[in-house]
Each structure stands twice: as C-alpha cells, then as structure tokens.
Design a protein around this motif. Structure first.
Motif, PDB file in Angstrom:
ATOM      1  N   TRP A  57     -23.830 -27.694  20.281  1.00  0.00           N
ATOM      2  CA  TRP A  57     -23.591 -27.892  18.950  1.00  0.00           C
ATOM      3  C   TRP A  57     -25.239 -27.178  18.316  1.00  0.00           C
ATOM      4  CZ3 TRP A  57     -27.272 -31.113  16.291  1.00  0.00           C
ATOM      5  CH2 TRP A  57     -26.811 -31.828  15.213  1.00  0.00           C
ATOM      6  N   LEU A  58     -26.088 -27.371  18.737  1.00  0.00           N
ATOM      7  CA  LEU A  58     -27.510 -26.612  18.289  1.00  0.00           C
ATOM      8  C   LEU A  58     -27.046 -25.144  17.940  1.00  0.00           C
ATOM      9  CD1 LEU A  58     -30.490 -27.821  20.642  1.00  0.00           C
ATOM     10  CD2 LEU A  58     -29.877 -28.536  18.078  1.00  0.00           C
ATOM     11  N   LYS A  59     -26.305 -24.373  18.860  1.00  0.00           N
ATOM     12  CA  LYS A  59     -25.984 -23.029  18.517  1.00  0.00           C
ATOM     13  C   LYS A  59     -24.961 -22.987  17.189  1.00  0.00           C
ATOM     14  CE  LYS A  59     -23.814 -18.886  20.312  1.00  0.00           C
ATOM     15  NZ  LYS A  59     -23.509 -18.261  21.764  1.00  0.00           N
ATOM     16  N   ALA A  60     -24.065 -24.013  17.058  1.00  0.00           N
ATOM     17  CA  ALA A  60     -23.079 -24.048  15.936  1.00  0.00           C
ATOM     18  C   ALA A  60     -23.725 -24.418  14.646  1.00  0.00           C
ATOM     19  CB  ALA A  60     -22.101 -25.109  16.392  1.00  0.00           C
ATOM     20  N   GLN A  61     -24.848 -24.978  14.927  1.00  0.00           N
ATOM     21  CA  GLN A  61     -25.870 -25.536  13.629  1.00  0.00           C
ATOM     22  C   GLN A  61     -26.894 -24.209  13.397  1.00  0.00           C
ATOM     23  OE1 GLN A  61     -25.238 -28.341  12.027  1.00  0.00           O
ATOM     24  NE2 GLN A  61     -23.638 -28.358  13.514  1.00  0.00           N
ATOM     25  N   GLY A  62     -26.886 -22.984  14.159  1.00  0.00           N
ATOM     26  CA  GLY A  62     -27.633 -22.102  13.918  1.00  0.00           C
ATOM     27  C   GLY A  62     -29.018 -22.369  14.361  1.00  0.00           C
ATOM     28  N   LYS A  63     -29.019 -23.278  15.399  1.00  0.00           N
ATOM     29  CA  LYS A  63     -30.463 -23.769  15.853  1.00  0.00           C
ATOM     30  C   LYS A  63     -30.626 -23.399  17.335  1.00  0.00           C
ATOM     31  CE  LYS A  63     -31.674 -26.241  12.219  1.00  0.00           C
ATOM     32  NZ  LYS A  63     -32.641 -25.865  11.466  1.00  0.00           N
ATOM     33  N   GLU A  64     -30.104 -22.192  17.501  1.00  0.00           N
ATOM     34  CA  GLU A  64     -30.339 -21.900  19.118  1.00  0.00           C
ATOM     35  C   GLU A  64     -31.642 -21.097  19.256  1.00  0.00           C
ATOM     36  OE1 GLU A  64     -27.252 -18.901  22.003  1.00  0.00           O
ATOM     37  OE2 GLU A  64     -27.660 -18.536  19.960  1.00  0.00           O
ATOM     38  N   GLY A  65     -32.028 -21.493  20.604  1.00  0.00           N
ATOM     39  CA  GLY A  65     -33.316 -21.079  21.134  1.00  0.00           C
ATOM     40  C   GLY A  65     -34.368 -21.942  21.381  1.00  0.00           C
ATOM     41  N   GLY A  66     -35.077 -21.538  22.065  1.00  0.00           N
ATOM     42  CA  GLY A  66     -36.212 -22.459  22.749  1.00  0.00           C
ATOM     43  C   GLY A  66     -37.260 -23.313  21.718  1.00  0.00           C
ATOM     44  N   GLN A  67     -37.075 -22.903  20.294  1.00  0.00           N
ATOM     45  CA  GLN A  67     -38.178 -23.560  19.509  1.00  0.00           C
ATOM     46  C   GLN A  67     -37.342 -24.763  18.885  1.00  0.00           C
ATOM     47  OE1 GLN A  67     -41.232 -23.086  19.195  1.00  0.00           O
ATOM     48  NE2 GLN A  67     -40.991 -21.694  20.741  1.00  0.00           N
ATOM     49  N   ASN A  68     -35.992 -24.710  19.117  1.00  0.00           N
ATOM     50  CA  ASN A  68     -35.256 -26.007  18.461  1.00  0.00           C
ATOM     51  C   ASN A  68     -34.904 -26.950  19.681  1.00  0.00           C
ATOM     52  OD1 ASN A  68     -34.595 -24.586  15.756  1.00  0.00           O
ATOM     53  ND2 ASN A  68     -33.808 -23.115  17.285  1.00  0.00           N
ATOM     54  N   ARG A  69     -34.731 -28.281  18.986  1.00  0.00           N
ATOM     55  CA  ARG A  69     -34.424 -29.279  19.917  1.00  0.00           C
ATOM     56  C   ARG A  69     -33.531 -30.123  19.334  1.00  0.00           C
ATOM     57  NH1 ARG A  69     -40.110 -32.356  20.927  1.00  0.00           N
ATOM     58  NH2 ARG A  69     -40.406 -31.547  18.756  1.00  0.00           N
ATOM     59  N   PHE A  70     -32.871 -31.085  20.016  1.00  0.00           N
ATOM     60  CA  PHE A  70     -31.720 -31.889  19.434  1.00  0.00           C
ATOM     61  C   PHE A  70     -32.533 -32.877  18.839  1.00  0.00           C
ATOM     62  CE2 PHE A  70     -28.384 -35.004  19.356  1.00  0.00           C
ATOM     63  CZ  PHE A  70     -27.268 -34.298  19.236  1.00  0.00           C
ATOM     64  N   PRO A  71     -32.222 -33.423  17.622  1.00  0.00           N
ATOM     65  CA  PRO A  71     -32.865 -34.252  16.741  1.00  0.00           C
ATOM     66  C   PRO A  71     -32.763 -35.648  17.558  1.00  0.00           C
ATOM     67  CG  PRO A  71     -31.102 -33.485  15.551  1.00  0.00           C
ATOM     68  CD  PRO A  71     -30.954 -32.923  16.931  1.00  0.00           C
ATOM     69  N   ARG A  72     -33.837 -36.644  17.213  1.00  0.00           N
ATOM     70  CA  ARG A  72     -33.942 -37.693  17.990  1.00  0.00           C
ATOM     71  C   ARG A  72     -33.221 -38.704  17.225  1.00  0.00           C
ATOM     72  NH1 ARG A  72     -40.140 -38.912  19.273  1.00  0.00           N
ATOM     73  NH2 ARG A  72     -40.440 -36.987  20.446  1.00  0.00           N
ATOM     74  N   VAL A  73     -32.702 -38.628  15.891  1.00  0.00           N
ATOM     75  CA  VAL A  73     -32.041 -39.617  15.053  1.00  0.00           C
ATOM     76  C   VAL A  73     -31.175 -38.547  14.315  1.00  0.00           C
ATOM     77  CG1 VAL A  73     -32.077 -41.111  13.152  1.00  0.00           C
ATOM     78  CG2 VAL A  73     -33.978 -41.114  14.952  1.00  0.00           C
ATOM     79  N   LEU A  74     -29.894 -38.909  14.273  1.00  0.00           N
ATOM     80  CA  LEU A  74     -28.785 -38.288  13.375  1.00  0.00           C
ATOM     81  C   LEU A  74     -28.328 -39.267  12.269  1.00  0.00           C
ATOM     82  CD1 LEU A  74     -26.700 -36.583  16.204  1.00  0.00           C
ATOM     83  CD2 LEU A  74     -28.383 -35.506  14.863  1.00  0.00           C
ATOM     84  N   LYS A  75     -28.435 -38.687  11.110  1.00  0.00           N
ATOM     85  CA  LYS A  75     -27.712 -39.561  10.006  1.00  0.00           C
ATOM     86  C   LYS A  75     -27.000 -38.764   9.380  1.00  0.00           C
ATOM     87  CE  LYS A  75     -32.240 -41.963   9.354  1.00  0.00           C
ATOM     88  NZ  LYS A  75     -33.492 -42.517   8.690  1.00  0.00           N
ATOM     89  N   GLY A  76     -26.208 -39.443   8.524  1.00  0.00           N
ATOM     90  CA  GLY A  76     -24.978 -38.909   7.450  1.00  0.00           C
ATOM     91  C   GLY A  76     -24.264 -37.651   8.172  1.00  0.00           C
ATOM     92  N   ASP A  77     -24.260 -37.026   7.393  1.00  0.00           N
ATOM     93  CA  ASP A  77     -23.447 -35.624   7.833  1.00  0.00           C
ATOM     94  C   ASP A  77     -23.614 -34.913   9.329  1.00  0.00           C
ATOM     95  OD1 ASP A  77     -22.285 -35.749   5.335  1.00  0.00           O
ATOM     96  OD2 ASP A  77     -23.366 -33.993   4.481  1.00  0.00           O
TER      97      ASP A  77
END
Length: 93
Positions: A57-77
């Motif tokens: 999912w992070l990769k699909a969001q363009g957030k691939e790599g070690g500096q990106n983490r899954f958000p603690r809270v997901l809202k809205g879209d």
C-alpha cells in the motif's frame, strides 16, 4: 513449528484473542481510550494481515522506502484507499 503458550503455534493467533488483549491493554494504558470505548467506540474490529500488504500500500501511495512509515491514523480518503487496497488483495474487511 514450536508450540507457544495458549496452544498456538508461532505465527498463529485467533483474531478475537488478539483483539481482546489489545483492547484491554489500551484501556489500561490510555484513560481517553477507555472512556471512548465505553461511549463512542462500541465495536472494535481487527484483521490480521501480512506485513507485505502494508508495504504494498505504501508503494502504491508513492511512499516506498525506509524513510516512510504506515500512518498511525487514517482519515477520509486515506482510510477508503486502504480498505479498497485490502479488498483488491483478497482481504475481507
């Protein structure tokens, strides 16, 4: 596989058991959560998914790599996007 306490094998656990343990711990550690559980959060659900889904999912969001983490809270879209990603990968939500 090695048997663990409670009769489960390593890597296996029932979702309801995990939900109960997490819910109980959060209520002990966080008074605000405990109050919300009594009033606003009537139902808490949990699904055990593969860690690869988070990375996918992070990769699909363009957030691939070690500096990106899954958000603690997901809202809205973002929550809708995450749920659709899970469904498209065969996870029941």
């Amino acid at each position: 596989m090695t048997k663990l306490r409670g009769g489960y094998r390593k890597g296996e656990i029932e979702e309801q058991v995990l939900l109960t343990k997490i819910d109980e711990c959060l209520q002990v550690l966080n008074d605000d959560y405990k109050v919300e559980r009594m009033h606003a959060l009537r139902e808490v659900r949990i699904s055990i998914v593969s860690p690869s889904l988070f990375y996918g999912w992070l990769k699909a969001q363009g957030k691939e790599g070690g500096q990106n983490r899954f958000p603690r809270v997901l809202k809205g879209d973002k929550i809708q996007n995450w749920l659709e990603f899970l469904r498209s990968n065969g996870t029941e939500v």
